[in-house]
Design an enzyme around this catalytic site. Structure first.
Site, PDB file in Angstrom:
ATOM      1  N   GLU A 131       0.817  -1.227   0.000  1.00  0.00           N
ATOM      2  CA  GLU A 131       0.000   0.000   0.000  1.00  0.00           C
ATOM      3  C   GLU A 131       0.844   1.268   0.000  1.00  0.00           C
ATOM      4  OE1 GLU A 131      -2.719  -0.504   3.285  1.00  0.00           O
ATOM      5  OE2 GLU A 131      -3.431  -2.437   2.544  1.00  0.00           O
TER       6      GLU A 131
ATOM      7  N   ASN B 180       2.104  -4.990  -3.284  1.00  0.00           N
ATOM      8  CA  ASN B 180       0.745  -5.417  -2.952  1.00  0.00           C
ATOM      9  C   ASN B 180      -0.085  -4.191  -2.574  1.00  0.00           C
ATOM     10  OD1 ASN B 180      -1.147  -7.613  -2.192  1.00  0.00           O
ATOM     11  ND2 ASN B 180      -0.850  -6.906  -0.093  1.00  0.00           N
TER      12      ASN B 180
ATOM     13  N   HIS C 243     -10.198  -6.675  -1.913  1.00  0.00           N
ATOM     14  CA  HIS C 243     -11.270  -6.359  -0.954  1.00  0.00           C
ATOM     15  C   HIS C 243     -12.355  -5.604  -1.730  1.00  0.00           C
ATOM     16  CE1 HIS C 243      -8.858  -7.668   2.400  1.00  0.00           C
ATOM     17  NE2 HIS C 243      -7.886  -6.866   2.041  1.00  0.00           N
TER      18      HIS C 243
ATOM     19  N   GLU D 295      -5.943 -11.038  -1.050  1.00  0.00           N
ATOM     20  CA  GLU D 295      -6.778 -10.819   0.142  1.00  0.00           C
ATOM     21  C   GLU D 295      -8.261 -10.785  -0.221  1.00  0.00           C
ATOM     22  OE1 GLU D 295      -5.378  -7.407   2.379  1.00  0.00           O
ATOM     23  OE2 GLU D 295      -3.280  -7.884   1.977  1.00  0.00           O
TER      24      GLU D 295
ATOM     25  N   ASP E 196     -11.994 -10.807  -0.399  1.00  0.00           N
ATOM     26  CA  ASP E 196     -13.273 -10.964   0.297  1.00  0.00           C
ATOM     27  C   ASP E 196     -14.278 -10.052  -0.389  1.00  0.00           C
ATOM     28  OD1 ASP E 196     -12.462  -8.488   1.445  1.00  0.00           O
ATOM     29  OD2 ASP E 196     -12.008  -9.398   3.380  1.00  0.00           O
TER      30      ASP E 196
HETATM   31  O1  G3I Z   1      -3.815   0.618  16.555  1.00  0.00           O
HETATM   32  C1  G3I Z   1      -4.687   0.120  17.568  1.00  0.00           C
HETATM   33  C2  G3I Z   1      -3.954   0.037  18.860  1.00  0.00           C
HETATM   34  O2  G3I Z   1      -3.548   1.298  19.252  1.00  0.00           O
HETATM   35  C3  G3I Z   1      -4.847  -0.639  19.911  1.00  0.00           C
HETATM   36  O3  G3I Z   1      -4.093  -0.892  21.054  1.00  0.00           O
HETATM   37  C4  G3I Z   1      -5.429  -1.944  19.400  1.00  0.00           C
HETATM   38  C5  G3I Z   1      -6.418  -2.545  20.366  1.00  0.00           C
HETATM   39  O4  G3I Z   1      -6.927  -3.759  19.888  1.00  0.00           O
HETATM   40  O5  G3I Z   1      -6.067  -1.726  18.158  1.00  0.00           O
HETATM   41  C6  G3I Z   1      -5.149  -1.260  17.206  1.00  0.00           C
HETATM   42  O6  G3I Z   1      -5.584  -1.215  15.879  1.00  0.00           O
HETATM   43  C7  G3I Z   1      -5.978  -2.445  15.289  1.00  0.00           C
HETATM   44  C8  G3I Z   1      -4.885  -2.969  14.356  1.00  0.00           C
HETATM   45  O7  G3I Z   1      -5.348  -4.092  13.666  1.00  0.00           O
HETATM   46  C9  G3I Z   1      -3.585  -3.319  15.052  1.00  0.00           C
HETATM   47  O8  G3I Z   1      -3.749  -4.300  16.016  1.00  0.00           O
HETATM   48  C10 G3I Z   1      -7.249  -2.173  14.522  1.00  0.00           C
HETATM   49  O9  G3I Z   1      -8.288  -1.803  15.440  1.00  0.00           O
HETATM   50  C11 G3I Z   1      -7.653  -3.371  13.729  1.00  0.00           C
HETATM   51  O10 G3I Z   1      -8.757  -3.046  12.909  1.00  0.00           O
HETATM   52  C12 G3I Z   1      -6.494  -3.833  12.879  1.00  0.00           C
HETATM   53  O11 G3I Z   1      -6.881  -4.943  12.149  1.00  0.00           O
HETATM   54  C13 G3I Z   1      -6.040  -5.469  11.092  1.00  0.00           C
HETATM   55  C14 G3I Z   1      -5.803  -4.481   9.942  1.00  0.00           C
HETATM   56  O12 G3I Z   1      -5.172  -5.161   8.853  1.00  0.00           O
HETATM   57  C15 G3I Z   1      -4.883  -3.344  10.296  1.00  0.00           C
HETATM   58  O13 G3I Z   1      -4.863  -2.461   9.238  1.00  0.00           O
HETATM   59  C16 G3I Z   1      -6.826  -6.659  10.598  1.00  0.00           C
HETATM   60  O14 G3I Z   1      -6.825  -7.653  11.603  1.00  0.00           O
HETATM   61  C17 G3I Z   1      -6.237  -7.256   9.317  1.00  0.00           C
HETATM   62  O15 G3I Z   1      -7.139  -8.165   8.763  1.00  0.00           O
HETATM   63  C18 G3I Z   1      -5.998  -6.146   8.308  1.00  0.00           C
HETATM   64  O16 G3I Z   1      -5.401  -6.698   7.158  1.00  0.00           O
HETATM   65  C19 G3I Z   1      -5.143  -5.764   6.109  1.00  0.00           C
HETATM   66  C20 G3I Z   1      -3.896  -6.238   5.384  1.00  0.00           C
HETATM   67  O17 G3I Z   1      -2.840  -6.395   6.281  1.00  0.00           O
HETATM   68  C21 G3I Z   1      -3.512  -5.264   4.281  1.00  0.00           C
HETATM   69  N1  G3I Z   1      -4.636  -5.033   3.377  1.00  0.00           N
HETATM   70  C22 G3I Z   1      -5.881  -4.620   4.017  1.00  0.00           C
HETATM   71  C23 G3I Z   1      -6.282  -5.633   5.083  1.00  0.00           C
HETATM   72  C24 G3I Z   1      -7.608  -5.262   5.707  1.00  0.00           C
HETATM   73  O18 G3I Z   1      -7.518  -4.055   6.392  1.00  0.00           O
END
Ligand code: G3I
Length: 392
Positions: A187, A230, A266, A295, A297
């Site tokens: 990205e 990617n 996505h 990825e 979905d």
């Molecule tokens: O940043 C906060 C952190 O400060 C806090 O402590 C924590 C509490 O749970 O949350 C943190 O953010 C989370 C982050 O993961 C890091 O743990 C987000 O809420 C959460 O939504 C995030 O989810 C992941 C996301 O990438 C992050 O961008 C998803 O599990 C994961 O499926 C998703 O995967 C991405 C690919 O890597 C790249 N392409 C898009 C795809 C979907 O977003």
């Protein structure tokens, strides 16, 4: 008529999981048919090779993201990959490739400047090896999920460069010879197709030249791994995929070891299908690159009550079919990964309130029409469409 019921409740031959029939006997959401159990401890899908993996044959690697880290950390359920044995069995039985959803990202691997924590990443590699699956590494250089010691540390550009180099050499080197593909940069263009020279700390502090360095360091650490760029919203030919097309040509002209272009996939049935997906992938293939869908979905706006309509499910299935057909039509597109397989573990509802149902299975492991669409399209491509295992 195609069986639409039980998936891998106990791929016991391929995992250490002990899964009982109860694991697949959960009630289906009302509004659809709940298939009867077959009274056997061997689920029919496994007994008959009625799986995505079998349907794909050697046409391409059919993959799934391994749920863990990221949004899962704030969910009420225990860590899926370590606690949900049925889920593990499904990963082993249905897929030939795994991706780390979060477990190989910086925030997961790097608790501090001096430490690496490979516990969860190693577990995926070991599970893959035990079950004969390949792995896609995700991801080495991204603007997201970077620990505070990096983003808030007061590092000089030289120090930051050394930190990134050490990270790539250590992580890629650890899995050298065992990683099929790496998402080296993720990205790096924003939604306006502009390089993230502000939002990506690495590019901001080290300049766009760092992109080539990431590929060079990764290639030196693992000459066998295929190295990818990617991104999302690059399914079709548009300004963002055009930006990648131009960038990659420059990288190749400079001899940078970039091997692949991948689009995440996505997508939503709210929008039209990117009908130029194959054409887009083909132009990267014509540069001599591999391509991949990394990825996939297909989300939807959920009606009141949260249950998709038959029309929505049919449209979701059609989108999946079109993605698979596009992928298999492009020479050098050798990997297609679903970003999760169960809605309860999907990132979609947390990011897009009111949307969901983006995966191919219901939460009780029964199949949505989208599963059948993927399986059918794979089987058509592999020549296994007429195989008795894929018919009931
Ligand atoms: O940043 C906060 C952190 O400060 C806090 O402590 C924590 C509490 O749970 O949350 C943190 O953010 C989370 C982050 O993961 C890091 O743990 C987000 O809420 C959460 O939504 C995030 O989810 C992941 C996301 O990438 C992050 O961008 C998803 O599990 C994961 O499926 C998703 O995967 C991405 C690919 O890597 C790249 N392409 C898009 C795809 C979907 O977003």
């Amino acid at each position: 008529m195609r069986r639409r019921q039980i998936l891998a409740a106990g791929a016991l031959a391929t995992t250490t999981a002990a899964v009982g029939p109860a694991a697949v006997a959960a009630p289906a959401p009302s509004g659809r048919t709940t298939p009867p159990g077959n009274g056997s401890t061997t689920p029919p899908g496994l007994a008959t090779k009625d799986t995505l993996a079998f349907a794909a044959g050697d046409v391409l690697a059919i993959g799934c993201a391994v749920a863990g880290g990221g949004h899962h950390l704030s969910q009420p359920y225990p860590a899926p990959f370590t606690h949900d044995e049925t889920y593990r069995a499904v990963l082993a039985a249905e897929f030939t490739s795994l991706s780390a959803e979060n477990q190989m990202k910086w925030d997961h691997l790097r608790p501090s400047r001096d430490a690496f924590d490979f516990t969860d990443a190693d577990a995926i590699m070991e599970f893959a090896a035990q079950n004969g699956l390949v792995v896609r590494g995700h991801t080495l250089m991204w603007h997201n999920q970077i620990p505070a010691w990096v983003t808030e540390g007061e590092h000089s550009p030289e120090e930051l460069r050394a930190i990134l180099k050490e990270h790539i050499e250590t992580v890629v080197g650890r899995y050298a010879g065992r990683m099929q593909q790496w998402d080296v940069v993720n990205e790096i263009f924003d939604d306006a197709a502009v390089l993230r020279t502000e939002g990506n700390i690495w590019i901001r502090e080290l300049g766009p030249e760092i992109i080539a360095d990431c590929f060079r360091w990764a290639h030196a650490a693992d000459p066998q791994a295929l190295l990818f760029v990617n991104d999302y919203n690059v399914e079709g030919i548009n300004p963002k995929s055009d930006a990648y097309y131009a960038l990659i040509q420059d990288l190749l002209a400079d001899g940078v070891p970039v091997h692949g272009f991948s689009t995440q996939g996505h997508i939503s049935i709210r929008y039209g299908f990117p009908s130029d997906l194959a054409e887009n992938l083909q132009r990267f293939a014509d540069l001599g690159l591999q391509t991949a869908i990394t990825e996939l979905d297909v989300r939807m706006d959920l009606p009141e009550g949260g249950r998709p309509t038959e029309e929505q499910l049919a449209k979701q299935a059609e989108y999946h079919r079109l993605v698979v057909e596009a992928a298999v039509s492009v020479e050098g597109c050798r990997s297609l990964t679903l970003w999760g397989v169960l809605d309860k573990y999907s990132w979609v509802p947390g990011t897009f309130p009111g949307e969901g149902a983006a995966t191919v299975l219901w939460d009780d492991f029964t199949r949505k029409p989208a599963y059948d669409a993927v399986q059918d399209a794979l089987a058509e491509a592999s020549g296994r469409a007429g195989h008795p295992a894929l018919r009931s």
